[in-house]
Design a protein around this motif. Structure first.
Motif, mmCIF file in Angstrom:
data_model
loop_
_atom_site.group_PDB
_atom_site.id
_atom_site.type_symbol
_atom_site.label_atom_id
_atom_site.label_comp_id
_atom_site.label_asym_id
_atom_site.label_seq_id
_atom_site.Cartn_x
_atom_site.Cartn_y
_atom_site.Cartn_z
ATOM 1 N N ILE A 126 13.282 6.645 -13.085
ATOM 2 C CA ILE A 126 12.438 5.435 -12.559
ATOM 3 C C ILE A 126 10.951 6.014 -12.315
ATOM 4 C CG2 ILE A 126 12.052 4.436 -10.254
ATOM 5 C CD1 ILE A 126 15.120 4.654 -9.818
ATOM 6 N N ARG A 127 10.067 5.059 -12.779
ATOM 7 C CA ARG A 127 8.610 5.674 -12.592
ATOM 8 C C ARG A 127 8.074 4.956 -11.249
ATOM 9 N NH1 ARG A 127 4.708 4.061 -17.153
ATOM 10 N NH2 ARG A 127 4.543 2.015 -15.799
ATOM 11 N N VAL A 128 7.410 5.445 -10.497
ATOM 12 C CA VAL A 128 6.894 4.798 -9.092
ATOM 13 C C VAL A 128 5.541 5.145 -9.160
ATOM 14 C CG1 VAL A 128 6.727 4.588 -6.775
ATOM 15 C CG2 VAL A 128 9.146 5.300 -7.849
ATOM 16 N N ASP A 129 4.724 3.922 -9.215
ATOM 17 C CA ASP A 129 3.141 3.939 -9.083
ATOM 18 C C ASP A 129 2.717 3.464 -7.876
ATOM 19 O OD1 ASP A 129 0.674 3.777 -9.729
ATOM 20 O OD2 ASP A 129 0.645 2.138 -11.384
ATOM 21 N N ASN A 130 1.890 4.309 -7.025
ATOM 22 C CA ASN A 130 1.451 3.796 -5.915
ATOM 23 C C ASN A 130 -0.179 3.676 -5.853
ATOM 24 O OD1 ASN A 130 0.797 6.565 -5.971
ATOM 25 N ND2 ASN A 130 0.868 6.670 -3.669
ATOM 26 N N THR A 131 -0.588 3.115 -7.074
ATOM 27 C CA THR A 131 -1.735 2.872 -7.240
ATOM 28 C C THR A 131 -2.229 1.228 -7.774
ATOM 29 O OG1 THR A 131 -2.030 3.889 -9.431
ATOM 30 C CG2 THR A 131 -2.676 5.192 -7.717
ATOM 31 N N ASN A 132 -1.231 0.903 -8.644
ATOM 32 C CA ASN A 132 -1.381 -0.117 -9.472
ATOM 33 C C ASN A 132 -0.819 -1.494 -8.782
ATOM 34 O OD1 ASN A 132 -2.425 -1.727 -11.556
ATOM 35 N ND2 ASN A 132 -0.665 -1.478 -12.914
ATOM 36 N N TYR A 133 -1.658 -1.615 -7.414
ATOM 37 C CA TYR A 133 -0.908 -2.740 -6.579
ATOM 38 C C TYR A 133 -1.646 -4.036 -7.028
ATOM 39 C CZ TYR A 133 0.824 1.071 -3.754
ATOM 40 O OH TYR A 133 1.665 2.109 -3.190
ATOM 41 N N PRO A 134 -0.811 -5.338 -6.954
ATOM 42 C CA PRO A 134 -1.636 -6.482 -7.206
ATOM 43 C C PRO A 134 -2.204 -6.982 -5.737
ATOM 44 C CG PRO A 134 0.846 -6.627 -7.309
ATOM 45 C CD PRO A 134 0.682 -5.332 -6.838
ATOM 46 N N THR A 135 -2.418 -6.099 -4.829
ATOM 47 C CA THR A 135 -2.940 -6.560 -3.476
ATOM 48 C C THR A 135 -3.224 -5.298 -2.881
ATOM 49 O OG1 THR A 135 -3.084 -7.869 -1.643
ATOM 50 C CG2 THR A 135 -0.784 -6.835 -2.065
ATOM 51 N N LYS A 136 -4.002 -5.267 -2.117
ATOM 52 C CA LYS A 136 -4.613 -4.139 -1.151
ATOM 53 C C LYS A 136 -3.404 -3.704 -0.325
ATOM 54 C CE LYS A 136 -9.586 -4.701 -1.127
ATOM 55 N NZ LYS A 136 -10.819 -4.880 -0.178
ATOM 56 N N GLY A 137 -2.796 -4.491 0.223
ATOM 57 C CA GLY A 137 -1.233 -4.293 0.751
ATOM 58 C C GLY A 137 -1.464 -4.144 2.230
ATOM 59 N N GLY A 138 -2.517 -4.466 2.902
ATOM 60 C CA GLY A 138 -2.271 -4.213 4.160
ATOM 61 C C GLY A 138 -1.850 -2.929 4.956
ATOM 62 N N HIS A 139 -1.199 -3.047 5.974
ATOM 63 C CA HIS A 139 -0.473 -1.699 6.561
ATOM 64 C C HIS A 139 0.755 -1.365 5.635
ATOM 65 C CE1 HIS A 139 -3.608 -1.381 9.410
ATOM 66 N NE2 HIS A 139 -3.300 -2.211 10.140
ATOM 67 N N MET A 140 1.065 -2.168 4.859
ATOM 68 C CA MET A 140 2.146 -1.719 3.647
ATOM 69 C C MET A 140 1.858 -0.287 3.157
ATOM 70 S SD MET A 140 4.857 -3.346 4.513
ATOM 71 C CE MET A 140 5.819 -2.774 3.340
ATOM 72 N N THR A 141 0.401 -0.216 2.904
ATOM 73 C CA THR A 141 -0.115 0.709 2.283
ATOM 74 C C THR A 141 -1.262 1.568 2.608
ATOM 75 O OG1 THR A 141 -1.545 -0.524 0.970
ATOM 76 C CG2 THR A 141 0.622 -0.619 -0.193
ATOM 77 N N SER A 142 -1.523 1.092 3.835
ATOM 78 C CA SER A 142 -2.775 2.004 4.698
ATOM 79 C C SER A 142 -2.554 3.451 4.881
ATOM 80 C CB SER A 142 -3.168 1.121 5.586
ATOM 81 O OG SER A 142 -4.492 1.678 6.337
#
Length: 934
Positions: A126-142
């Protein structure tokens, strides 16, 4: 599901920050579920962020995870799903063959791996990428909240299903006939019997519904299952749950069982209020951004969420609004058990456009819409999932937002929907398909909370001065017939400048025609935001990957200014004023009959966006020691006593009058109750009385009646407390009142009083005389404006926003630190922190910046500055100047003398200066004093 294999444990692992791809054997191991930061993988982050916590092992890029798994022969022929409960953008390979990519931030990633996982050993990568989001992500990624982590959290498993199995199971409770509709998709070419059973859990009463059998075949199915007339209901007071089992008998004799939990409830918006099973409720909400400092990610076990939500419930909270985020399944399950109303929100904070806008924006928007459907599918069966929001402070196309609401409601009408939280800010609108409104105002001056940032002025009544307990928001929600017309926030050209996240933005703002009068329930958005000074003892609690280097920086600044010995007093004093501000903020909400609820920001500290320490609990949901849960519940619970009176300060023998009300929201009637009240001064009883009233059901505003009495003929300033309680219950309340003696004289005799440090004043000091200097506050350049309330949210963030919007910068101070044992207060007794007698005095004052003066020059009345500036601020201070003694009080004596409390303060001040107690210890050179008072 007939079986499952857990994938928790040790995985082969490799970081790939530059995204070069998997070219070699993985060179490390990691325990999953978890994150790279929590496992302390990668380069150590040496940064020290001032505006948020610092992730010690922050990583952004690709991370590779791999392990082998053995598929038993007994599962040959099964349908197999790879289930990853919560992660980022994932791509999956089985034995080197790529299966695809999924990118939900809120819902589980589910991969069908049936064709690749035959009997025997296989390698899952499994490759997990925490950069190529389709949205900024609000507080899911802040990084402000749960951080932009990389990893996989929650359940990781292979799920095995029989030849036929159910998916997309949806339970739709029917409150009126005590039944549940079950919708599902039956996968597999199969006809046979589906057995449905249900038994109650989580309640004090046991109920088992009769088992029903249904003939079903492949495809979409819909069943009606009766629970019986004695079925138990779910609510905040009695959160009865049912475990539902759907059992398919397979041809080979095995049974594929789908099990889920649901609650029989009816949460509705009715006539401007919310009801649960027909009973009116009032939402006592908190904001939540998934802040978990020990891990940097949201927990996924029910036990952890029970601890969090039980703490909130002990403070009277019955509702959670998740700011631009959605919690894991365990949070909903814990809320199901506790009876808490949940409102997830799409991970979006921006502009919604119509479909013809631009491709990039359209892509993001479509992703967010699909994310909403994924949230509804994943969590919609939970009885606690009663509301949903499209995002935070959205702008753009009202028509497009309403279309999205319409489509969601057509897909799933179980939750209530809102267009978003505080959309369109100064020019709000109510849309056709939303069920409730959440905002802070209905026009610039129709305010429905008590505090605002300076860039969003006008400020609220808590900041500007309640001077009593009379204010409510009823006229702001539904104005009187001769009230103002709406939408006065527009600037020329149909644009308006707004706060946009942590920045400022100019947006198009088309005003609605006429006055906006809501016909749906109204929730006040993000109320409170009263800051406390940091508690530096908290630094030691950050034992996980998130470090409080911001706190360390603030502490260093305080030490550099020679104020570190006051840190604990700063925290306690600002905290007590914040608590009193929250009390008035919440009571104003409870006093408002047209308000359906509120959402605090926050019960706990918010560790980002400048570091906003706005909670009575810290970021760990642990008490700061400022107020007990029991005391907090006296103004935040399902039964709140309210005394409505015009002021806190009274003269001796004045008549005190208060209207006593009860906001009662409990399901059981409270018939013929007795209100007991008394006024005390310390341990001394002054006056008391009783009244009898009834509360016939939930949602009642009970007008208990008027209490009237003559205040005692005190000879000295006296602090008294009005106690209210309903006999035989836990319902109580108290208010502090101050009484002042009549005919208080401001005796300036024998005192050399000046408004400026003139040559004459300097000469008198040189001769050894006693001098009082009371400069006009507006003439002091080296000083900070006086304001009573603590700073809103946090100074660094809103200073920056105000500057970018060319708006007034916030004052940024945090109340008073008062040397209460000082003899100056012999006739004006005070607490260590700001209380109502100080409000008008402070509002007509300035505090001199005393940076660089010796530690011995400790102001008698010090204004607490914010952690960015950390000025040493003296509103009242004393010093030796040459042979003389000087008292400096930067209060407008003329304005202060117009009030009872101001006259009493000046009376006490001049009495002190004439007394033998006036013996300043610290010294200042005349030239230095002149510089400070320029």
């Amino acid at each position: 599901m007939i079986a499952k294999i857990s994938l928790e444990g040790t995985w082969q692992f490799q970081l790939d920050e530059d995204k070069r791809g998997l070219k070699e054997q993985l060179n490390d191991t990691i325990a999953l579920p978890g994150t790279t930061s929590y496992a302390r993988k990668g380069k150590r982050n040496q940064a020290a962020l001032a505006d948020s916590l610092t992730d010690e092992y922050a990583f952004e890029g690709w991370a590779w995870y791999s392990r082998t798994v053995d598929i038993p022969a007994e599962h040959a022929g099964s349908t197999i799903m790879l289930y990853l409960e919560r992660t980022r953008v994932t791509t999956v390979w089985i034995d080197g063959i790529e299966l695809g990519t999924q990118n939900s931030l809120c819902a589980p990633h589910l991969y069908n791996v049936t064709d690749r996982l035959t009997t025997g050993n296989h390698t899952i990568t499994i490759r997990v990428d925490n950069t190529n989001y389709p949205t900024k992500g609000g507080h899911m990624t802040s990084r402000d909240t749960q951080t932009n982590w990389n990893g996989i959290t929650g359940r990781m498993e292979l799920q095995f299903f029989g030849a036929a199995y159910l998916e997309d199971v949806r339970t739709i409770p029917n409150f009126t006939d005590r039944s549940v509709n079950i919708k599902a998709k039956l996968v597999g070419a199969w006809e046979g019997t589906l057995n449905v059973s249900a038994a109650s859990v989580n309640g004090t009463i046991r109920h088992v519904a009769a088992t029903n059998s249904y003939q079903v075949s492949g495809g979409e199915l819909e069943l009606h299952y009766s629970l019986g007339e004695d079925a138990l209901l779910w609510s905040e007071w009695e959160p009865n749950l049912y475990t539902l089992q759907l059992a398919l008998n397979q041809k080979d004799g095995t049974m594929d069982v789908h099990e889920s939990t649901f609650g029989l409830r009816n949460f509705k918006a009715e006539e401007g209020h919310f009801t649960i099973n027909g009973a009116k409720t009032f939402l006592r909400g908190k904001h939540d951004g998934l802040i978990f400092p020990l891990t940097g990610f949201a927990p996924t076990t029910v036990e952890e969420w029970l601890q969090v939500l039980e703490t909130a419930k002990s403070y009277g909270i019955n509702h959670y609004r998740f700011h631009t985020c959605c919690p894991p399944d365990a949070a909903f399950e814990a809320a199901d058990r506790l009876g808490i109303y949940m409102e997830p929100e799409l991970p979006f904070w921006g502009t919604v456009t119509d479909e013809t806008y631009d491709n990039h924006h359209a892509e993001e928007q479509q992703y967010l819409i699909e994310e909403g459907y994924r949230i509804l599918k994943a969590f919609g069966n939970h009885p606690s999932f009663v509301m949903m929001s499209l995002g935070n402070e959205l702008w753009g196309s009202k028509e497009r937002i309403d279309d999205i609401l319409r489509d969601y409601k057509a897909f799933d009408n179980r939750p209530l929907y809102t267009q978003g939280s505080n959309n369109f800010q100064f020019v709000p609108v109510i849309l056709e398909h939303e069920d409730f409104y959440c905002g802070v105002r209905f026009s610039r001056d129709r305010l429905i909370r008590g505090s605002y940032a300076m860039c969003d002025a006008p400020q609220g009544h808590v900041q500007l001065g309640p001077q009593g307990t009379l204010i409510d928001y009823d006229d702001a929600i539904v104005p009187p017939a001769n009230g103002e017309t709406s939408n006065d926030g527009l600037e020329q050209g149909g644009t308006i400048q707004i706060q946009y996240g942590t920045e400022a933005k100019t947006v198009k703002a088309d005003a609605a025609e006429g006055e906006l009068v809501p016909h749906i329930p109204v929730i006040s958005h993000e109320i409170g935001q009263f800051q406390t000074y940091p508690d530096f003892n908290e630094i030691a609690k950050y034992t996980g990957p998130l470090k409080a280097r911001n706190f360390e920086l603030f502490k260093q600044r305080l030490e550099e200014n020679g104020l570190d010995h006051l840190a604990e007093k700063y925290h306690v004093s600002s905290g007590h004023l914040a608590v009193e501000s929250y009390k008035e903020e919440l009571e104003a909400a409870f006093r408002s009959k047209r308000l359906a609820g509120f959402q605090l920001l926050d019960l706990q500290d918010f560790s980002g966006q400048g570091t906003a320490l706005v909670g009575v609990l810290d970021a760990f949901m642990e008490s700061k020691g400022l107020i007990s849960p029991e005391e907090w519940r006296t103004f935040c619970s399902d039964a709140v006593l309210l005394a409505r009176f015009p002021k806190y300060n009274y003269k001796a023998e004045e008549c005190f009058e208060a209207a006593i009300q009860l906001r009662y929201l409990r399901p059981e009637p409270l018939s013929g109750f007795t209100l007991q009240w008394e006024l005390t001064a310390g341990d001394e009883w002054l006056v008391s009385g009783e009244a009898v009233a009834s509360a016939d059901g939930p949602g009642d505003f009970v007008e208990i009646g008027q209490i009237t009495f003559t205040l005692p003929a005190v000879q000295a300033m006296t602090k008294t407390t009005l106690h209210l309680r309903i006999a035989g219950t836990d319902i109580r309340k108290s208010y502090d009142l101050w009484i002042y003696p009549n005919q208080v004289a401001i005796d300036k005799s024998g005192v050399f009083l000046f408004e400026e440090l003139t040559g004459e004043a300097a000469a008198l000091l040189k001769k050894g005389e006693r001098v009082v200097l009371m400069p006009k506050p507006d003439r002091l350049a080296n000083a900070i404006e006086g304001t009573y309330c603590v700073d809103f949210w946090c100074y660094p963030m809103f200073r920056s926003i105000s500057e970018s919007m060319n708006k007034p910068v916030p004052v940024g101070t945090m109340g008073l630190l008062i040397e209460q044992e000082h003899p100056l207060f012999k006739l004006f007794p005070s607490e260590m922190y700001s209380t109502e007698p100080w409000r008008q005095i402070v509002e007509n004052s300035r505090s001199v910046i005393l940076d660089g003066t010796e530690r011995a020059l400790q102001p008698i009345v010090q204004t607490i500055d914010n952690f960015e500036r950390n000025h040493k601020l003296g509103m009242v201070f004393e010093c030796r100047v040459g042979a003389g003694s000087l008292l400096v009080c930067a209060v407008d004596a003329e304005l202060a003398g117009e009030t009872l409390e101001g006259r009493q303060f000046l009376h006490s001040l001049f009495h002190y200066v004439r007394s033998e107690d006036f013996r300043p210890q610290a010294s200042l050179e005349l030239s230095r004093l002149q510089e400070l008072l320029r």
